[in-house]
Design an enzyme around this catalytic site. Structure first.
Site, PDB file in Angstrom:
ATOM      1  N   LYS A 175       0.816  -1.208   0.000  1.00  0.00           N
ATOM      2  CA  LYS A 175       0.000   0.000   0.000  1.00  0.00           C
ATOM      3  C   LYS A 175       0.852   1.262   0.000  1.00  0.00           C
ATOM      4  O   LYS A 175       0.568   2.213  -0.721  1.00  0.00           O
ATOM      5  CB  LYS A 175      -0.963  -0.016   1.194  1.00  0.00           C
ATOM      6  N   GLY A 176       1.911   1.277   0.798  1.00  0.00           N
ATOM      7  CA  GLY A 176       2.758   2.467   0.831  1.00  0.00           C
ATOM      8  C   GLY A 176       3.445   2.725  -0.483  1.00  0.00           C
ATOM      9  O   GLY A 176       3.475   3.852  -0.991  1.00  0.00           O
ATOM     10  N   LYS A 360     -20.181   3.606  -5.831  1.00  0.00           N
ATOM     11  CA  LYS A 360     -21.072   4.646  -5.293  1.00  0.00           C
ATOM     12  C   LYS A 360     -20.341   5.970  -5.074  1.00  0.00           C
ATOM     13  O   LYS A 360     -20.911   6.920  -4.525  1.00  0.00           O
ATOM     14  CB  LYS A 360     -21.706   4.153  -3.983  1.00  0.00           C
ATOM     15  N   SER A 384      -7.520  -3.853  -7.602  1.00  0.00           N
ATOM     16  CA  SER A 384      -6.595  -4.047  -6.482  1.00  0.00           C
ATOM     17  C   SER A 384      -5.838  -2.772  -6.110  1.00  0.00           C
ATOM     18  O   SER A 384      -5.396  -2.626  -4.979  1.00  0.00           O
ATOM     19  CB  SER A 384      -5.606  -5.178  -6.780  1.00  0.00           C
ATOM     20  N   GLY A 387      -7.918   1.793  -4.080  1.00  0.00           N
ATOM     21  CA  GLY A 387      -7.767   2.590  -2.869  1.00  0.00           C
ATOM     22  C   GLY A 387      -6.422   3.284  -2.783  1.00  0.00           C
ATOM     23  O   GLY A 387      -6.328   4.437  -2.352  1.00  0.00           O
ATOM     24  N   ASP A 388      -5.364   2.590  -3.196  1.00  0.00           N
ATOM     25  CA  ASP A 388      -4.020   3.182  -3.132  1.00  0.00           C
ATOM     26  C   ASP A 388      -3.892   4.354  -4.098  1.00  0.00           C
ATOM     27  O   ASP A 388      -3.282   5.380  -3.762  1.00  0.00           O
ATOM     28  CB  ASP A 388      -2.965   2.123  -3.466  1.00  0.00           C
ATOM     29  N   ALA A 418      -6.993   4.177 -12.772  1.00  0.00           N
ATOM     30  CA  ALA A 418      -6.131   3.113 -12.252  1.00  0.00           C
ATOM     31  C   ALA A 418      -6.798   1.748 -12.352  1.00  0.00           C
ATOM     32  O   ALA A 418      -6.130   0.744 -12.618  1.00  0.00           O
ATOM     33  CB  ALA A 418      -5.757   3.412 -10.804  1.00  0.00           C
TER      34      ALA A 418
END
Length: 443
Positions: A175-176, A360, A384, A387-388, A418
């Site tokens: 994630k980072g 949404k 995948s 969110g990142d 993305a």
């Protein structure tokens, strides 16, 4: 690859690669004092005192003078400098850690107040004084690096079922790392701190970092633990995914390693972290960032309950629907239940909640008003990195001094691009997001 800037205070370059020997010792204090007295540089001593303040919450002039083998007067000067930067509060004979509750700059509720205070700080300096350096980082990211092993499947298997994979690929992830890759497409001064193992995946990590737009790094290495990795299954039918993570070296960040990062954190506009490192390191870094002028962002993923203990130190928290439900116990199924969860998170102490809700859109709550941001149309291939990409783009946009509403719109447009790409680290250019945002605004 862009070169690091030079800190005008110390005339020492911020290292592109900051190699630190790994240690598993929990007896950190002896490690923090390899040199004492005159042989210890002033900034090293101040950073060490900052570390002690974070850990002990209070220090004494007499004890520090004995510890460093310097005069009381020297320690008082060090403590005064920490007080001027907002880290410490002085009292007779010592100093205490200036927590977020005691820092007047962050008492105000609402993102407009936070951003106004932050902008003023960077124009006029802390408490009206000149900034220490002209080379502020845009975004500092404490995070994780994993090798993602991605398998595309026709659909997810049932319990006990064996299915054929349509394809398997190895990608840079974590994630980072993913958030830094996205942020670096939007802001030119992104710094990433990660920890990897001394193995083949660690070598691939270094090769990957050298190919990105990320401005500078602190790469710590653990010779006893493997580099983190994640097994990711992506449904060809829906583009949705499920992920199993082995965090490996990401969970071994030490106090000594984090101690070296305080000055960079202090000099960043936005501090962003997640929950893929050991929680103690994450907590300590957030405490450090919250006592400075950095805007503190937490992406509470993968969710752990301990994050509730630091949520009051966070300016912007960015859960998805599942994480918001885990934090609050409120099942998020629509906009109305999302508002209820956002209010509950705000009651925990977070100043602003930006909840990502997939198809949404996104919901923002600043303690005063809710605002729903509709989703951007996308041909979904792989979610995948959704969110990142959103978090990295949001942090970088705020570091670019963009208003929060626009930053959320931009991050949403960026994330919609993305998810049209394979691989969580395969981030689009910022110009494409700007074009998509402009196109939807015209509709």
């Amino acid at each position: 690859m862009k070169h690091p800037e030079t800190n005008s205070d110390t005339q020492c370059p911020i290292p592109l690669y900051n190699w630190v020997p790994a240690t598993r010792s929990h007896h950190v204090l002896p490690l923090l004092f390899p040199h004492k007295g005159g042989s210890m540089l002033k900034q090293q001593r101040i950073n060490t005192i900052r570390s002690l303040l974070l850990k002990e919450k209070q220090v004494s002039v007499a004890e520090l003078a004995r510890l460093f083998e310097v005069t009381d007067r020297t320690i008082r000067r060090d403590l005064k400098q920490l007080a001027e930067s907002g880290v410490a509060e002085l009292f007779f004979g010592g100093a205490r850690f200036a927590t977020i509750e005691n820092n007047a700059l962050f008492k105000q509720v609402g993102i407009n107040n936070i951003m106004n205070a932050l902008s003023s700080k960077y124009i006029n300096g802390q408490n009206g004084k000149s900034p220490k350096s002209n080379h502020m980082l845009g975004v500092y990211i404490l995070g994780s690096f994993n090798i993602d092993i991605v398998s595309e499947v026709p659909d997810f298997p049932r319990e006990g079922e064996t299915i054929h994979s349509l394809s398997t690929g190895f990608y840079a992830g974590g994630k980072g790392s993913n958030q830094a890759t996205a942020a670096a497409k939007v802001n030119d001064h992104v710094h990433l701190a990660v920890k990897i193992g001394d193995d083949e995946f660690g070598s691939k990590a270094r090769q990957y970092f050298s190919s990105t737009d990320i401005h500078s790094f602190s790469i710590f290495e653990d010779k006893e633990t493997h580099t983190g990795n994640a097994s990711i299954f992506v449904s060809q039918q829906s583009g949705e995914n499920f992920i199993a993570i082995d965090l490996g070296a990401n969970k071994t960040i030490t106090d000594l390693e984090l101690h070296q990062e305080y000055e960079l954190i202090e000099n960043s506009r936005v501090f962003l972290t997640q929950l893929e490192n050991n929680f103690e390191a994450t907590r300590q870094a957030i405490e450090c960032a919250s006592a400075t002028g950095s805007l503190v962002m937490l992406n509470p993923a993968p969710y752990i309950d301990e994050c509730k203990s630091i949520i009051h130190l966070v300016d912007i928290v960015t859960p998805n629907e599942t994480e918001a439900q885990d934090m609050t116990g409120i099942e998020v199924t629509d906009i109305e239940t999302a508002k209820q969860a956002a209010q509950a998170i705000h009651n925990m102490g977070a100043k602003v909640i930006v909840m990502t809700m997939g198809s949404k859109g996104a919901l923002m709550f600043d303690g005063q008003q809710y605002r729903h941001f509709p989703p951007y149309k996308a041909v979904v291939t792989d979610t995948s990195g959704a969110g990142d990409s959103f978090n990295g783009a949001l942090a970088a946009s705020l570091a670019n001094d963009l208003p929060l509403d626009y930053a959320i719109k931009f991050a949403s447009a960026y994330a919609s691009l993305a998810v049209e790409r394979k691989g969580a680290s395969n981030m689009p250019e910022a110009s494409l997001a700007e074009a998509r945002l402009t196109e939807q605004e015209k509709m």
